[in-house]
Design a protein around this motif. Structure first.
Motif, PDB file in Angstrom:
ATOM      1  N   MET A 187     -91.389-110.956 -11.523  1.00 26.11           N
ATOM      2  CA  MET A 187     -90.023-110.439 -11.474  1.00 26.11           C
ATOM      3  C   MET A 187     -90.023-108.909 -11.494  1.00 26.11           C
ATOM      4  O   MET A 187     -89.385-108.269 -12.326  1.00 26.11           O
ATOM      5  N   SER A 188     -90.790-108.333 -10.592  1.00 27.72           N
ATOM      6  CA  SER A 188     -90.835-106.866 -10.525  1.00 27.72           C
ATOM      7  C   SER A 188     -89.646-106.346  -9.731  1.00 27.72           C
ATOM      8  O   SER A 188     -88.841-107.115  -9.190  1.00 27.72           O
ATOM      9  N   HIS A 189     -89.536-105.045  -9.647  1.00 27.93           N
ATOM     10  CA  HIS A 189     -88.450-104.391  -8.916  1.00 27.93           C
ATOM     11  C   HIS A 189     -87.078-104.843  -9.441  1.00 27.93           C
ATOM     12  O   HIS A 189     -86.211-105.261  -8.682  1.00 27.93           O
ATOM     13  N   THR A 190     -86.900-104.781 -10.764  1.00 29.53           N
ATOM     14  CA  THR A 190     -85.653-105.218 -11.396  1.00 29.53           C
ATOM     15  C   THR A 190     -84.824-103.998 -11.782  1.00 29.53           C
ATOM     16  O   THR A 190     -85.275-103.157 -12.576  1.00 29.53           O
ATOM     17  N   LEU A 191     -83.639-103.886 -11.215  1.00 28.53           N
ATOM     18  CA  LEU A 191     -82.707-102.806 -11.558  1.00 28.53           C
ATOM     19  C   LEU A 191     -81.679-103.328 -12.553  1.00 28.53           C
ATOM     20  O   LEU A 191     -81.041-104.373 -12.308  1.00 28.53           O
ATOM     21  N   THR A 212     -88.715 -97.253 -15.905  1.00 24.36           N
ATOM     22  CA  THR A 212     -88.250 -95.887 -15.706  1.00 24.36           C
ATOM     23  C   THR A 212     -86.736 -95.900 -15.795  1.00 24.36           C
ATOM     24  O   THR A 212     -86.114 -96.974 -15.826  1.00 24.36           O
ATOM     25  N   HIS A 213     -86.113 -94.728 -15.834  1.00 23.58           N
ATOM     26  CA  HIS A 213     -84.671 -94.693 -16.088  1.00 23.58           C
ATOM     27  C   HIS A 213     -84.045 -93.508 -15.362  1.00 23.58           C
ATOM     28  O   HIS A 213     -84.671 -92.457 -15.186  1.00 23.58           O
ATOM     29  N   ILE A 214     -82.788 -93.694 -14.974  1.00 22.47           N
ATOM     30  CA  ILE A 214     -81.993 -92.652 -14.318  1.00 22.47           C
ATOM     31  C   ILE A 214     -80.599 -92.679 -14.922  1.00 22.47           C
ATOM     32  O   ILE A 214     -79.946 -93.727 -14.955  1.00 22.47           O
ATOM     33  N   CYS A 215     -80.148 -91.514 -15.389  1.00 16.21           N
ATOM     34  CA  CYS A 215     -78.782 -91.396 -15.897  1.00 16.21           C
ATOM     35  C   CYS A 215     -78.173 -90.115 -15.348  1.00 16.21           C
ATOM     36  O   CYS A 215     -78.815 -89.363 -14.610  1.00 16.21           O
ATOM     37  N   GLU A 216     -76.942 -89.842 -15.722  1.00 15.47           N
ATOM     38  CA  GLU A 216     -76.230 -88.678 -15.192  1.00 15.47           C
ATOM     39  C   GLU A 216     -76.826 -87.364 -15.668  1.00 15.47           C
ATOM     40  O   GLU A 216     -76.538 -86.307 -15.081  1.00 15.47           O
ATOM     41  N   ARG A 239     -88.864 -88.799  -8.966  1.00 18.96           N
ATOM     42  CA  ARG A 239     -90.060 -89.480  -9.466  1.00 18.96           C
ATOM     43  C   ARG A 239     -89.752 -90.938  -9.813  1.00 18.96           C
ATOM     44  O   ARG A 239     -90.527 -91.847  -9.488  1.00 18.96           O
ATOM     45  N   ALA A 240     -88.584 -91.168 -10.459  1.00 16.17           N
ATOM     46  CA  ALA A 240     -88.225 -92.531 -10.853  1.00 16.17           C
ATOM     47  C   ALA A 240     -87.984 -93.414  -9.631  1.00 16.17           C
ATOM     48  O   ALA A 240     -88.417 -94.579  -9.604  1.00 16.17           O
ATOM     49  N   ARG A 241     -87.349 -92.881  -8.612  1.00 16.23           N
ATOM     50  CA  ARG A 241     -87.088 -93.671  -7.405  1.00 16.23           C
ATOM     51  C   ARG A 241     -88.392 -94.016  -6.676  1.00 16.23           C
ATOM     52  O   ARG A 241     -88.543 -95.116  -6.136  1.00 16.23           O
ATOM     53  N   ARG A 242     -89.328 -93.085  -6.685  1.00 15.58           N
ATOM     54  CA  ARG A 242     -90.623 -93.340  -6.018  1.00 15.58           C
ATOM     55  C   ARG A 242     -91.419 -94.401  -6.766  1.00 15.58           C
ATOM     56  O   ARG A 242     -91.985 -95.318  -6.147  1.00 15.58           O
ATOM     57  N   PHE A 243     -91.458 -94.288  -8.096  1.00  8.38           N
ATOM     58  CA  PHE A 243     -92.188 -95.272  -8.900  1.00  8.38           C
ATOM     59  C   PHE A 243     -91.594 -96.665  -8.717  1.00  8.38           C
ATOM     60  O   PHE A 243     -92.320 -97.663  -8.621  1.00  8.38           O
ATOM     61  N   PHE A 244     -90.267 -96.744  -8.681  1.00  9.61           N
ATOM     62  CA  PHE A 244     -89.608 -98.047  -8.580  1.00  9.61           C
ATOM     63  C   PHE A 244     -89.822 -98.660  -7.195  1.00  9.61           C
ATOM     64  O   PHE A 244     -90.029 -99.866  -7.059  1.00  9.61           O
ATOM     65  N   GLU A 282     -94.663 -99.335  -9.153  1.00  6.98           N
ATOM     66  CA  GLU A 282     -95.421 -98.824 -10.290  1.00  6.98           C
ATOM     67  C   GLU A 282     -94.652 -99.000 -11.599  1.00  6.98           C
ATOM     68  O   GLU A 282     -95.257 -99.020 -12.668  1.00  6.98           O
ATOM     69  N   LYS A 283     -93.327 -99.104 -11.512  1.00  4.90           N
ATOM     70  CA  LYS A 283     -92.490 -99.373 -12.676  1.00  4.90           C
ATOM     71  C   LYS A 283     -91.717-100.659 -12.412  1.00  4.90           C
ATOM     72  O   LYS A 283     -91.092-100.814 -11.360  1.00  4.90           O
TER      73      LYS A 283
END
Length: 769
Positions: A623-627, A651-655, A664-669, A673-674
């Motif tokens: 169950m990878s690639h879970t947003l 990894t995480h992204i906020c405002e 970096r987070a978008r590339r890893f996801f 890798e995340k």
């Protein structure tokens, strides 16, 4: 050249943090002050008798020297192209490194977003020709030209600009009605026409004297409500304590003469509103669209109004023009009444005291408009000007208009042309989107004064943040909210956007409006209405609340902070089809219900339900690639801390995430890798990036905006890996999410889901389900 060279040498010796502090505050941080480690010997001096005088003179001299030196240094800092390039290189080093590593197709939308943000720093750079002038020369030149420099960032002065020069011209107490204005005989006109026309709603509402029994009744007895169906607004619910239960009816046709519009508005409104009438297929009214007619019918009755279907793409400007007409009509009538009574008081015989001229509040501001961005304030002022100008020959005098356009307008070149965002995003974030501003507007007959001091203004236009910084917090020395004491019309437009900014600012405003002022502010108490002296202003205040959605927090403000004795009108339409019908990918949706005892306990219940029952199903590497979509920032922090504690691969992204970290987070996801990506709703609201690589979706809570649900689900089609069969979507909801749930799945499915305690499985085939 010597001054510039010395300034550059000083700048080179400063670190990056020191430069930033110097640019923001105009001085070095006290931490970097050079202090000698050697103790100095104590000196005892005898002071002369005139020591106080000399010390005061020396203080003033040193202050002047500090200011001039600071201006020189700040001007050198602002105009030094070398320092700016050094700082820009330092800030972009990490971002460029990350962007160069992320060689993937998904960065197209991100690069455009970063280009948009990068343009701001470039446009702020001053011209190189100004570098040769010192700050003292610029100050003296502008003062000689009569230019106000109070809000110019080059001079470092924090105080905002207010127009003091036109104070006497716009004073209500010292002016009288002009003979050619046509309003000097207003009383005679009203008395003669009262036989044929109903009473003016303005006078009917403001002149009514409530009794203490009625005030007590409104405070203790619950409201009675009734509902009716209107042609355009739909289901309308009217609630009141004093008025008997009755159903409101919409006027099919409206005669402008029967609306009691102030004289110039009768002729200017049809011209200003012509742009919306042309879009109507078969207009039955020559002045209003069907929506405007029904909205103004409620506004003109001085009842509170909550309209939760304001759409920036479709009817946003229609609504704005309607409430601008009502606000301006109210101000013109109130000011005309004061000016007319000024003439009566002037012409009365000496020694005759009368109590018939109570026509004012404890402070002058009558209308408060809360809007999210400067662009909204700019459009409102333009509407006011067009409504006051009878024709091209009779232009009204608008003071500080050039300054206003410069501060509230926007440069079209600031926005890169290659940005691709949804239409609703473009409509909401058009123009100047600065959310920290406030401006006072004074209107007197044929003139308008922008940047009027608040206590000399008729209308105040501000953002929640802008008004909050004036009100202040308890314990602060510099705070002021007396100007809110006599607000008669409160307009809160685009309330849904404040949920994405800071809703606490709106609540803070509602707690400080219509309170007794702490000072008199030069008011003539013989002219103050008894309702203001009795501290009953809130029972006469009309609140107009416009939003793009129905939300419990917005409903709470309308239900708990609106006390209008005339009653409240709310539009309550239920969505028949939800936004799930706009999902274009074949995706199974699983709605998992959680149980909670109360609204306050649902936050903890959702977290516990997620970590106990939902998260274990996604821990497997399959169950990878879970947003995980999280609307609340506090829930986001809680989940982030838990993931760190459990040492999960995420990894995480906020405002608040910096651009390099977002890249970096978008590339890893995307590369896997995340395994998890925590994603906040406010980031999506302000950026609208397309996140690629999603295979599993978890909505920790239903989104505030229903169309965000379909937008996030449709992001799955951005990944062309042929893994459609493995896509999943899980949604957490409770019985307290009924409004959000109905906006997503529709009212019929919502009723079924709330009655059943089982999980609901829906499968969207890409067609309109």
């Amino acid at each position: 050249m010597g001054k510039r060279r010395a300034g550059r040498e000083l700048l080179r010796s400063l670190s990056k943090k020191q430069k930033k502090h110097l640019r923001e505050f105009g001085e070095e941080h006290p931490f970097y002050d050079k202090v000698s480690g050697r103790p100095e010997a104590t000196q005892i001096c005898e002071l002369s008798d005139d020591s106080d005088k000399s010390s005061a003179e020396s203080d003033s001299e040193t202050e002047v020297e500090q200011v001039s030196g600071y201006h020189k240094l700040l001007a050198t800092l602002k105009t030094s192209p070398e320092s700016e390039s050094e700082e820009e290189e330092d800030e972009s080093e990490s971002e460029e490194a990350e962007e160069s590593e992320a060689e993937m197709d998904s960065e197209g939308s991100q690069e455009t977003g970063e280009a948009e943000e990068g343009e701001e720093d470039k446009n702020d750079a001053p011209e190189e020709e100004e570098a040769t002038d010192t700050a003292e020369q610029m100050l003296s030149q502008e003062q000689a030209d009569g230019t106000d420099t109070s809000c110019d960032p080059r001079h470092g002065v924090i105080e905002e600009f207010t127009d003091v020069k036109h104070e006497s011209e716009f004073s209500l107490e010292t002016n009288f009605m002009e003979e050619d204005s046509g309003d000097c005989n207003a009383d005679r006109k009203d008395s003669s026409s009262s036989q044929t026309l109903p009473e003016d709603p303005f006078k009917q509402h403001m002149d009514k004297e409530l009794e203490e029994k009625e005030i007590e009744k409104m405070s203790t007895i619950p409201k009675t409500s009734s509902q009716s169906q209107w042609p355009r607004l739909g289901q309308v619910i009217f609630s009141s304590t004093l008025e008997k239960q009755k159903s409101l009816k919409a006027d099919k046709e409206v005669d402008v003469k029967q609306l009691h519009l102030h004289k110039p508005l009768e002729s200017t409104w049809p011209k200003v509103n012509k742009q919306f009438l042309s879009a109507v297929d078969k207009p039955t009214d020559s002045s209003f669209t069907p929506l405007q007619r029904e909205l103004f019918c409620i506004m003109n009755s001085y009842r509170d109004l909550f309209y939760p279907e304001r759409n920036a793409l479709t009817n946003g400007e229609e609504v704005r023009h309607t409430y601008c007409l009502h606000a301006l009509n109210h101000v013109l009538k109130a000011n005309a009444q004061v000016l007319s009574n000024n003439a009566k008081r002037r012409d009365r015989k000496p020694g005759t005291d009368t109590d018939d001229h109570r026509d004012q509040g404890l402070t002058r501001p009558k209308v408060l408009m809360i809007v999210p961005f400067r662009e909204c304030a700019l459009r409102i002022v333009h509407i006011f000007i067009s409504l006051l100008e009878v024709n091209d020959k009779k232009k009204i005098d608008v003071s500080n208009k050039k300054r206003f356009k410069g501060e509230f307008g926007s440069d079209p070149e600031e926005k890169p042309p290659n940005l691709k965002r949804p239409e609703d995003y473009e409509a909401v974030f058009a123009g100047n989107i600065d959310d920290h501003f406030r401006i006072g507007v004074a209107i007197l007959q044929k003139s308008m004064r922008l940047y009027a001091p608040f206590y000399s203004s008729d209308i105040i236009i501000a953002s929640p943040l802008g008004i909050r910084t004036v009100i202040g917090a308890e314990g602060e020395k510099r705070r002021d909210f007396d100007f809110l004491s006599s607000i008669e019309i409160l307009i809160i437009d685009q309330a849904d956007i404040y949920l994405m900014q800071n809703w606490e600012h709106v609540l803070h405003l509602m707690k400080h409006i219509n309170l007794l002022p702490l000072e008199s502010h030069g008011v003539d108490f013989s002219r103050v209405r008894m309702l203001n002296l009795n501290n009953w202003s809130k029972y006469y205040r009309q609140t107009l609340l416009f939003s793009a959605l129905q939300d419990p927090q917005i409903n709470s403000v309308f239900n708990k902070h609106c006390f209008n004795y005339a009653g409240q009108v709310a539009v309550r339409n239920v969505p028949l089809t939800g936004s799930i019908s706009h999902v274009v990918v074949q995706l199974p949706h699983v709605f998992r219900r959680l149980e909670a005892d109360s609204v306050t306990s649902v936050i903890d219940a959702r977290f516990q339900f997620f970590i106990d029952k939902v998260l274990p199903e996604y821990r497997d590497a399959i169950m990878s690639h879970t947003l995980i979509y999280v609307p609340s920032y506090f829930d986001y922090v809680r989940l982030r801390n838990y993931f760190k504690k459990e040492d999960l691969n995420f990894t995480h992204i906020c405002e608040y995430t910096k651009k390099a970290a977002v890249c970096r987070a978008r590339r890893f996801f995307l590369k896997g890798e995340k395994q998890f990506l925590l994603f906040t709703e406010r980031f999506h609201f302000y950026k609208r990036y397309t996140i690629k690589g999603i295979r599993n979706l978890i909505f920790y809570e239903l989104p505030t905006y229903s169309h965000f649900y379909s937008e996030i689900c449709n992001m799955l089609k951005a990944t062309d890996n042929g893994v459609d069969a493995t896509w999943t979507c899980t949604v957490l909801y409770s019985k307290y999410d009924a409004q959000k749930l109905a906006a997503v799945v529709g009212i019929d499915r919502t009723a079924q889901m709330l009655q059943s305690k089982k999980n609901v499985h829906l499968f969207v085939t890409g067609e309109n389900d």
